[in-house]
Design a protein around this motif. Structure first.
Motif, PDB file in Angstrom:
ATOM      1  N   ARG A   1      79.906  13.327  67.069  1.00  0.00           N
ATOM      2  CA  ARG A   1      80.739  12.364  67.423  1.00  0.00           C
ATOM      3  C   ARG A   1      80.368  11.664  68.467  1.00  0.00           C
ATOM      4  NH1 ARG A   1      85.880  16.204  66.216  1.00  0.00           N
ATOM      5  NH2 ARG A   1      85.919  15.967  64.024  1.00  0.00           N
ATOM      6  N   GLU A   2      79.147  11.493  68.880  1.00  0.00           N
ATOM      7  CA  GLU A   2      78.507  10.802  70.158  1.00  0.00           C
ATOM      8  C   GLU A   2      78.026   9.332  69.560  1.00  0.00           C
ATOM      9  OE1 GLU A   2      75.357  11.249  73.662  1.00  0.00           O
ATOM     10  OE2 GLU A   2      74.749  11.906  71.749  1.00  0.00           O
ATOM     11  N   THR A   3      78.802   8.383  70.369  1.00  0.00           N
ATOM     12  CA  THR A   3      78.324   6.964  69.987  1.00  0.00           C
ATOM     13  C   THR A   3      77.246   6.510  70.158  1.00  0.00           C
ATOM     14  OG1 THR A   3      78.923   6.254  72.111  1.00  0.00           O
ATOM     15  CG2 THR A   3      80.839   6.203  70.369  1.00  0.00           C
ATOM     16  N   ILE A   4      76.334   5.655  69.422  1.00  0.00           N
ATOM     17  CA  ILE A   4      75.040   5.171  69.688  1.00  0.00           C
ATOM     18  C   ILE A   4      74.951   4.652  71.266  1.00  0.00           C
ATOM     19  CG2 ILE A   4      73.529   3.253  69.263  1.00  0.00           C
ATOM     20  CD1 ILE A   4      73.665   5.453  66.968  1.00  0.00           C
ATOM     21  N   GLN A   5      75.913   3.922  71.945  1.00  0.00           N
ATOM     22  CA  GLN A   5      75.696   3.479  72.984  1.00  0.00           C
ATOM     23  C   GLN A   5      75.717   4.828  74.101  1.00  0.00           C
ATOM     24  OE1 GLN A   5      78.202   2.448  71.044  1.00  0.00           O
ATOM     25  NE2 GLN A   5      77.622   0.370  70.809  1.00  0.00           N
ATOM     26  N   GLU A   6      76.442   5.733  73.888  1.00  0.00           N
ATOM     27  CA  GLU A   6      76.298   6.954  74.512  1.00  0.00           C
ATOM     28  C   GLU A   6      74.861   7.559  74.740  1.00  0.00           C
ATOM     29  OE1 GLU A   6      79.631   9.264  73.310  1.00  0.00           O
ATOM     30  OE2 GLU A   6      81.175   8.227  74.647  1.00  0.00           O
ATOM     31  N   ALA A   7      74.314   7.815  73.466  1.00  0.00           N
ATOM     32  CA  ALA A   7      73.112   8.345  73.251  1.00  0.00           C
ATOM     33  C   ALA A   7      72.189   7.449  73.804  1.00  0.00           C
ATOM     34  CB  ALA A   7      72.844   8.493  71.855  1.00  0.00           C
ATOM     35  N   VAL A   8      72.052   6.129  73.767  1.00  0.00           N
ATOM     36  CA  VAL A   8      70.990   5.212  74.426  1.00  0.00           C
ATOM     37  C   VAL A   8      71.078   5.527  76.056  1.00  0.00           C
ATOM     38  CG1 VAL A   8      70.473   2.634  74.851  1.00  0.00           C
ATOM     39  CG2 VAL A   8      71.030   3.536  72.670  1.00  0.00           C
ATOM     40  N   ARG A   9      72.552   5.602  76.490  1.00  0.00           N
ATOM     41  CA  ARG A   9      72.431   5.805  77.814  1.00  0.00           C
ATOM     42  C   ARG A   9      71.989   7.063  78.401  1.00  0.00           C
ATOM     43  NH1 ARG A   9      78.275   5.788  78.380  1.00  0.00           N
ATOM     44  NH2 ARG A   9      78.087   3.562  77.905  1.00  0.00           N
ATOM     45  N   ARG A  10      72.134   8.276  77.563  1.00  0.00           N
ATOM     46  CA  ARG A  10      71.580   9.521  78.082  1.00  0.00           C
ATOM     47  C   ARG A  10      69.912   9.328  77.904  1.00  0.00           C
ATOM     48  NH1 ARG A  10      72.311  14.172  75.475  1.00  0.00           N
ATOM     49  NH2 ARG A  10      72.628  13.469  73.250  1.00  0.00           N
ATOM     50  N   PHE A  11      69.529   8.602  77.027  1.00  0.00           N
ATOM     51  CA  PHE A  11      68.202   8.579  76.559  1.00  0.00           C
ATOM     52  C   PHE A  11      67.304   7.687  77.890  1.00  0.00           C
ATOM     53  CE2 PHE A  11      64.486   6.164  74.921  1.00  0.00           C
ATOM     54  CZ  PHE A  11      63.654   7.041  74.703  1.00  0.00           C
ATOM     55  N   ARG A  12      68.227   6.714  78.285  1.00  0.00           N
ATOM     56  CA  ARG A  12      67.509   5.995  79.522  1.00  0.00           C
ATOM     57  C   ARG A  12      67.637   6.840  80.514  1.00  0.00           C
ATOM     58  NH1 ARG A  12      71.013   0.557  78.708  1.00  0.00           N
ATOM     59  NH2 ARG A  12      69.738  -0.704  77.048  1.00  0.00           N
ATOM     60  N   LYS A  13      68.467   7.731  80.897  1.00  0.00           N
ATOM     61  CA  LYS A  13      68.576   8.544  82.030  1.00  0.00           C
ATOM     62  C   LYS A  13      67.307   9.481  81.850  1.00  0.00           C
ATOM     63  CE  LYS A  13      73.341   8.471  83.256  1.00  0.00           C
ATOM     64  NZ  LYS A  13      74.549   9.015  83.309  1.00  0.00           N
ATOM     65  N   LEU A  14      67.411  10.119  80.766  1.00  0.00           N
ATOM     66  CA  LEU A  14      66.109  10.925  80.426  1.00  0.00           C
ATOM     67  C   LEU A  14      64.898  10.441  80.891  1.00  0.00           C
ATOM     68  CD1 LEU A  14      67.170  12.853  77.277  1.00  0.00           C
ATOM     69  CD2 LEU A  14      66.928  13.758  79.568  1.00  0.00           C
ATOM     70  N   VAL A  15      64.702   9.201  80.362  1.00  0.00           N
ATOM     71  CA  VAL A  15      63.440   8.614  80.329  1.00  0.00           C
ATOM     72  C   VAL A  15      63.228   8.243  81.833  1.00  0.00           C
ATOM     73  CG1 VAL A  15      62.161   6.270  80.098  1.00  0.00           C
ATOM     74  CG2 VAL A  15      63.311   7.451  78.302  1.00  0.00           C
ATOM     75  N   GLU A  16      63.916   7.808  82.760  1.00  0.00           N
ATOM     76  CA  GLU A  16      64.071   7.562  84.026  1.00  0.00           C
ATOM     77  C   GLU A  16      63.810   8.721  84.762  1.00  0.00           C
ATOM     78  OE1 GLU A  16      63.718   5.060  87.119  1.00  0.00           O
ATOM     79  OE2 GLU A  16      64.593   4.428  85.148  1.00  0.00           O
ATOM     80  N   ARG A  17      64.421   9.848  84.485  1.00  0.00           N
ATOM     81  CA  ARG A  17      64.022  11.147  85.167  1.00  0.00           C
ATOM     82  C   ARG A  17      62.662  11.745  85.091  1.00  0.00           C
ATOM     83  NH1 ARG A  17      69.234  13.475  83.411  1.00  0.00           N
ATOM     84  NH2 ARG A  17      70.887  12.462  84.513  1.00  0.00           N
ATOM     85  N   SER A  18      62.122  11.467  83.732  1.00  0.00           N
ATOM     86  CA  SER A  18      60.947  12.219  83.393  1.00  0.00           C
ATOM     87  C   SER A  18      59.606  11.439  84.182  1.00  0.00           C
ATOM     88  CB  SER A  18      60.840  12.190  82.043  1.00  0.00           C
ATOM     89  OG  SER A  18      60.609  10.884  81.413  1.00  0.00           O
ATOM     90  N   GLY A  19      59.950  10.167  84.742  1.00  0.00           N
ATOM     91  CA  GLY A  19      58.863   9.207  85.234  1.00  0.00           C
ATOM     92  C   GLY A  19      58.009   8.379  84.408  1.00  0.00           C
ATOM     93  N   ILE A  20      58.361   8.298  83.192  1.00  0.00           N
ATOM     94  CA  ILE A  20      57.730   7.505  82.316  1.00  0.00           C
ATOM     95  C   ILE A  20      57.669   6.204  82.596  1.00  0.00           C
ATOM     96  CG2 ILE A  20      57.725   6.717  79.591  1.00  0.00           C
ATOM     97  CD1 ILE A  20      58.709   9.565  78.882  1.00  0.00           C
ATOM     98  N   LYS A  21      58.774   5.623  82.645  1.00  0.00           N
ATOM     99  CA  LYS A  21      59.088   4.208  83.180  1.00  0.00           C
ATOM    100  C   LYS A  21      58.199   3.818  84.372  1.00  0.00           C
ATOM    101  CE  LYS A  21      62.884   1.100  83.196  1.00  0.00           C
ATOM    102  NZ  LYS A  21      64.291   1.147  83.416  1.00  0.00           N
ATOM    103  N   LYS A  22      57.954   4.805  85.454  1.00  0.00           N
ATOM    104  CA  LYS A  22      57.208   4.508  86.638  1.00  0.00           C
ATOM    105  C   LYS A  22      55.694   4.523  86.163  1.00  0.00           C
ATOM    106  CE  LYS A  22      57.542   6.194  91.097  1.00  0.00           C
ATOM    107  NZ  LYS A  22      58.088   7.195  91.970  1.00  0.00           N
ATOM    108  N   GLU A  23      55.285   5.609  85.230  1.00  0.00           N
ATOM    109  CA  GLU A  23      54.181   5.476  84.945  1.00  0.00           C
ATOM    110  C   GLU A  23      53.672   4.254  83.882  1.00  0.00           C
ATOM    111  OE1 GLU A  23      50.592   7.688  84.599  1.00  0.00           O
ATOM    112  OE2 GLU A  23      51.959   7.869  85.644  1.00  0.00           O
ATOM    113  N   MET A  24      54.456   3.741  83.155  1.00  0.00           N
ATOM    114  CA  MET A  24      54.063   2.758  82.568  1.00  0.00           C
ATOM    115  C   MET A  24      53.918   1.448  83.335  1.00  0.00           C
ATOM    116  SD  MET A  24      56.704   2.732  79.139  1.00  0.00           S
ATOM    117  CE  MET A  24      56.870   1.244  79.266  1.00  0.00           C
ATOM    118  N   ARG A  25      54.759   1.275  84.450  1.00  0.00           N
ATOM    119  CA  ARG A  25      54.673   0.224  85.290  1.00  0.00           C
ATOM    120  C   ARG A  25      53.257   0.244  86.094  1.00  0.00           C
ATOM    121  NH1 ARG A  25      60.107   0.731  87.371  1.00  0.00           N
ATOM    122  NH2 ARG A  25      61.471  -0.400  86.154  1.00  0.00           N
TER     123      ARG A  25
END
Length: 64
Positions: free
Chosen positions: A9-33
């Motif tokens: 019962r999790e909406t797509i928007q909530e899942a995407v928000r959680r995914f973005r937070k996970l990516v941010e915390r893992s440092g993937i975004k920083k590494e890509m830049r």
């Protein structure tokens, strides 16, 4: 690697928000830049040296 299990019962928007937070915390975004453009080793060393100098200056100012 980031894995996200969508909850019941999790909406797509909530899942995407959680995914973005996970990516941010893992440092993937920083590494890509960081890897977006090639940086010469001399530029990397210079940036690290300047960062260390700023850090040392800051600690000297705080210790007074």
């Amino acid at each position: 690697m980031v894995k996200l299990v969508v909850r019941d019962r999790e909406t797509i928007q909530e899942a995407v928000r959680r995914f973005r937070k996970l990516v941010e915390r893992s440092g993937i975004k920083k590494e890509m830049r960081r890897r977006e453009y090639y940086e010469k080793p001399s530029e990397t060393n210079r940036r690290n040296r300047l960062r260390a100098e700023r850090r040392a200056r800051r600690t000297r100012m705080l210790s007074r």
